[in-house]
Scaffold this active site. Structure first.
Site, PDB file in Angstrom:
ATOM      1  N   LEU A 105       6.832  19.975   5.728  1.00  9.32           N
ATOM      2  CA  LEU A 105       8.010  19.573   4.947  1.00  9.32           C
ATOM      3  C   LEU A 105       7.674  19.464   3.462  1.00  9.32           C
ATOM      4  O   LEU A 105       8.507  19.757   2.602  1.00  9.32           O
ATOM      5  CB  LEU A 105       8.566  18.243   5.467  1.00  9.32           C
ATOM      6  CG  LEU A 105       9.146  18.290   6.890  1.00  9.32           C
ATOM      7  CD1 LEU A 105       9.364  16.890   7.439  1.00  9.32           C
ATOM      8  CD2 LEU A 105      10.459  19.062   6.913  1.00  9.32           C
ATOM      9  N   PRO A 163       2.755  16.725  10.232  1.00 11.00           N
ATOM     10  CA  PRO A 163       2.474  17.979   9.540  1.00 11.00           C
ATOM     11  C   PRO A 163       2.866  17.929   8.066  1.00 11.00           C
ATOM     12  O   PRO A 163       3.712  17.146   7.655  1.00 11.00           O
ATOM     13  CB  PRO A 163       3.334  18.998  10.291  1.00 11.00           C
ATOM     14  CG  PRO A 163       4.431  18.202  10.895  1.00 11.00           C
ATOM     15  CD  PRO A 163       3.900  16.823  11.140  1.00 11.00           C
ATOM     16  N   CYS A 210      -4.975   8.160   9.831  1.00 10.58           N
ATOM     17  CA  CYS A 210      -4.826   7.548  11.168  1.00 10.58           C
ATOM     18  C   CYS A 210      -4.574   8.615  12.237  1.00 10.58           C
ATOM     19  O   CYS A 210      -3.913   9.608  11.967  1.00 10.58           O
ATOM     20  CB  CYS A 210      -3.613   6.602  11.202  1.00 10.58           C
ATOM     21  SG  CYS A 210      -3.876   4.996  10.489  1.00 10.58           S
ATOM     22  N   SER A 233      11.629  12.367   6.235  1.00 12.09           N
ATOM     23  CA  SER A 233      10.189  12.211   6.050  1.00 12.09           C
ATOM     24  C   SER A 233       9.929  11.465   4.751  1.00 12.09           C
ATOM     25  O   SER A 233      10.334  11.916   3.679  1.00 12.09           O
ATOM     26  CB  SER A 233       9.512  13.586   6.004  1.00 12.09           C
ATOM     27  OG  SER A 233       8.246  13.494   5.386  1.00 12.09           O
ATOM     28  N   VAL A 234       9.261  10.317   4.869  1.00 13.84           N
ATOM     29  CA  VAL A 234       8.917   9.543   3.670  1.00 13.84           C
ATOM     30  C   VAL A 234       7.987  10.356   2.783  1.00 13.84           C
ATOM     31  O   VAL A 234       8.207  10.505   1.581  1.00 13.84           O
ATOM     32  CB  VAL A 234       8.241   8.208   4.060  1.00 13.84           C
ATOM     33  CG1 VAL A 234       7.706   7.490   2.828  1.00 13.84           C
ATOM     34  CG2 VAL A 234       9.227   7.308   4.792  1.00 13.84           C
ATOM     35  N   ILE A 254       9.506   7.252  16.366  1.00 16.56           N
ATOM     36  CA  ILE A 254       9.000   7.900  15.147  1.00 16.56           C
ATOM     37  C   ILE A 254       7.735   8.715  15.419  1.00 16.56           C
ATOM     38  O   ILE A 254       7.662   9.887  15.098  1.00 16.56           O
ATOM     39  CB  ILE A 254       8.711   6.858  14.043  1.00 16.56           C
ATOM     40  CG1 ILE A 254       9.929   5.960  13.805  1.00 16.56           C
ATOM     41  CG2 ILE A 254       8.282   7.549  12.748  1.00 16.56           C
ATOM     42  CD1 ILE A 254      11.105   6.613  13.134  1.00 16.56           C
ATOM     43  N   LYS A 296       0.837  -1.206   0.000  1.00 17.46           N
ATOM     44  CA  LYS A 296       0.000   0.000   0.000  1.00 17.46           C
ATOM     45  C   LYS A 296       0.873   1.258   0.000  1.00 17.46           C
ATOM     46  O   LYS A 296       0.600   2.219  -0.715  1.00 17.46           O
ATOM     47  CB  LYS A 296      -0.901  -0.009   1.233  1.00 17.46           C
ATOM     48  CG  LYS A 296      -1.629   1.296   1.469  1.00 17.46           C
ATOM     49  CD  LYS A 296      -2.308   1.358   2.824  1.00 17.46           C
ATOM     50  CE  LYS A 296      -1.884   2.589   3.558  1.00 17.46           C
ATOM     51  NZ  LYS A 296      -2.709   2.989   4.678  1.00 17.46           N
ATOM     52  N   ARG A 328      -4.672  10.802   4.450  1.00 11.39           N
ATOM     53  CA  ARG A 328      -3.665  11.858   4.398  1.00 11.39           C
ATOM     54  C   ARG A 328      -2.728  11.728   3.198  1.00 11.39           C
ATOM     55  O   ARG A 328      -2.044  12.676   2.839  1.00 11.39           O
ATOM     56  CB  ARG A 328      -2.861  11.899   5.686  1.00 11.39           C
ATOM     57  CG  ARG A 328      -2.064  10.687   5.986  1.00 11.39           C
ATOM     58  CD  ARG A 328      -1.320  10.818   7.302  1.00 11.39           C
ATOM     59  NE  ARG A 328      -2.205  11.185   8.396  1.00 11.39           N
ATOM     60  CZ  ARG A 328      -2.293  12.417   8.900  1.00 11.39           C
ATOM     61  NH1 ARG A 328      -1.560  13.384   8.426  1.00 11.39           N
ATOM     62  NH2 ARG A 328      -3.109  12.676   9.888  1.00 11.39           N
TER      63      ARG A 328
END
Length: 419
Positions: free
Chosen positions: A124, A121, A115, A162-163, A327, A22, A91
């Site tokens: 980024l 936020p 979730c 940040s992924v 995390i 996913k 998101r």
């Protein structure tokens, strides 16, 4: 709302075929907005978030079909706004912003939902697009991005790993003028998969999988065919299911090299593990797992999305194990529910101290987020008696047909349809 009724205890054993990831399929679907020709995306899991994304792409004007593969033709896109009614449930919708502004010079996305774990936020994403030359406004609950002409390549040093923001910057930079370098980039396998997808359409991305990604901008992206990598978190979840029940499992359509940290901890817990190119087998030989200490970290460290499953493993293991979550804040919401089932644990800020017990007992519990709910279902499989897991829509967001796959391993689990 649907519930799961689980009757235990069961030793889980057998074979399971892992679905596509996913967390790779979503950024890949959004990145398809950059392509002027049709793309075929294979091995896309059938999940609520995927359906929402396909609906969103359709609303933007793309032609979207699913018959085995997902087919997207973003050629006719003529709407540049992702509305609140779709974005509020997911998101990942923020990933529409970079491709829209990169290809069409404008894009708006409602501020996202998803979730309820901690602060995630969009700052980024926004600062990355601004550094590529986009003008960003926050108005009426929308993030609005625009640029006259093309985005411009930039040297971007990310404040923190940040992924999500790495995906946004990388996808937008594919059509920017000049070269973009992302320092302190996320290294997750799903980032690598998204980059490989974009390259298959004609992008020039190198360094994916390291903390420095280089993107040479191109004029346009064409079409292509791409297969999404297997879901490492689903794989890990089923491996833990077998480990906590003293069972034996073979995961097919898996990718072992994306799971090094998880496999190492399962071996520490006493599991016998073998791997091939596209399979992983685990055998507990009927034994209880041993408790392990786990500290979550960005890839290639231990994934936060496997934390809840290993918390459960420690709660039924021999000994005491410490779980440290670095995390996300607020990510131990499964522990009070597991305590209702007879688990022993103490939470101190971002640390959970887990004391293994021999047997959990069935109870009525409530899912709070995606991975926490998976751990409650697994707990039900090994607990004595009946467990009812409420609010399982969280699970449906991230696991394809989890009850069918668990039934094939011998679990006694039924979906109870809500009113």
């Amino acid at each position: 709302m649907d519930k799961f009724r689980v009757q235990g205890p069961t030793r889980l054993q057998g074979e399971v075929t892992i679905s596509g990831a996913k967390n790779a399929a979503l950024p890949i679907l959004f990145s398809a907005l950059l392509a002027e020709e049709p793309v075929e995306i294979q091995n896309v899991p059938k999940l609520k978030d995927i359906d929402t994304t396909m609906k969103l792409l359709s609303q933007l004007g793309a032609k979207v079909e699913r018959n085995g593969s997902v087919w997207i033709d973003a050629g006719p896109v003529d709407v540049f706004c992702a509305p609140y009614d779709l974005v509020k449930t997911m998101r990942a919708s923020i990933w529409a912003l970079g491709p829209l502004v990169a290809r069409f010079g404008q894009g708006q996305v409602s501020l996202p939902g998803g979730c309820a774990i901690g602060a995630r936020p969009v700052d980024l994403h926004i600062s990355g697009l601004e550094q590529l030359g986009a003008e960003i406004k926050l108005e009426e609950g929308y993030v609005k991005a625009s640029v006259s002409g093309r985005l411009k390549g930039a040297h971007i040093v990310m404040d923190k790993v940040s992924v999500g923001a790495t995906v946004t910057i990388m996808s937008a930079a594919t059509l920017a003028e000049g070269t973009t370098i992302i320092e302190n980039a996320a290294r997750e396998p799903e980032i690598v998969d998204t980059a490989n997808f974009l390259n298959a359409l004609g992008a020039k991305i190198t360094g994916q999988g390291s903390d420095r990604i280089t993107i040479e901008g191109v004029q346009r992206l064409g079409g292509g065919v791409y297969r999404v990598l297997p879901d490492r978190i689903e794989t890990g979840t089923f491996l833990v299911a077998a480990a906590i029940s003293g069972g034996k499992i073979l995961c097919r359509n898996a990718q072992p090299d994306t799971l090094d940290a998880v496999l190492a901890k399962l071996r520490d817990a006493g599991a016998d593990i073998e791997t091939g190119e596209d399979w992983i087998s685990l055998d507990m030989h009927g034994n209880r797992p041993k408790a392990v200490n786990v500290r979550t970290a960005p890839h290639p460290g231990f994934p936060t999305d496997m934390q809840a499953q290993f918390t459960l493993l420690n709660l039924v293991a021999e000994g005491t194990g410490v779980i440290t979550e670095t995390i996300f804040e607020n990510r131990f919401m499964h522990i009070p529910e597991l305590i209702r089932m007879g688990a022993h644990a103490e939470i101190e800020s971002n640390t959970a101290i887990c004391h293994g017990v021999k047997q959990l007992s069935g109870a009525q519990v409530m899912a709070t987020d995606l991975r926490a709910s998976a751990s409650l279902v697994l707990a039900g499989c090994i607990a004595e008696g009946t467990t009812i897991v409420d609010r399982i829509y969280h699970i449906d967001r991230g696991y394809e047909r989890i009850e069918d796959k668990l039934q094939a391993l011998g679990a006694n689990i039924q979906r109870v349809k809500g009113e």
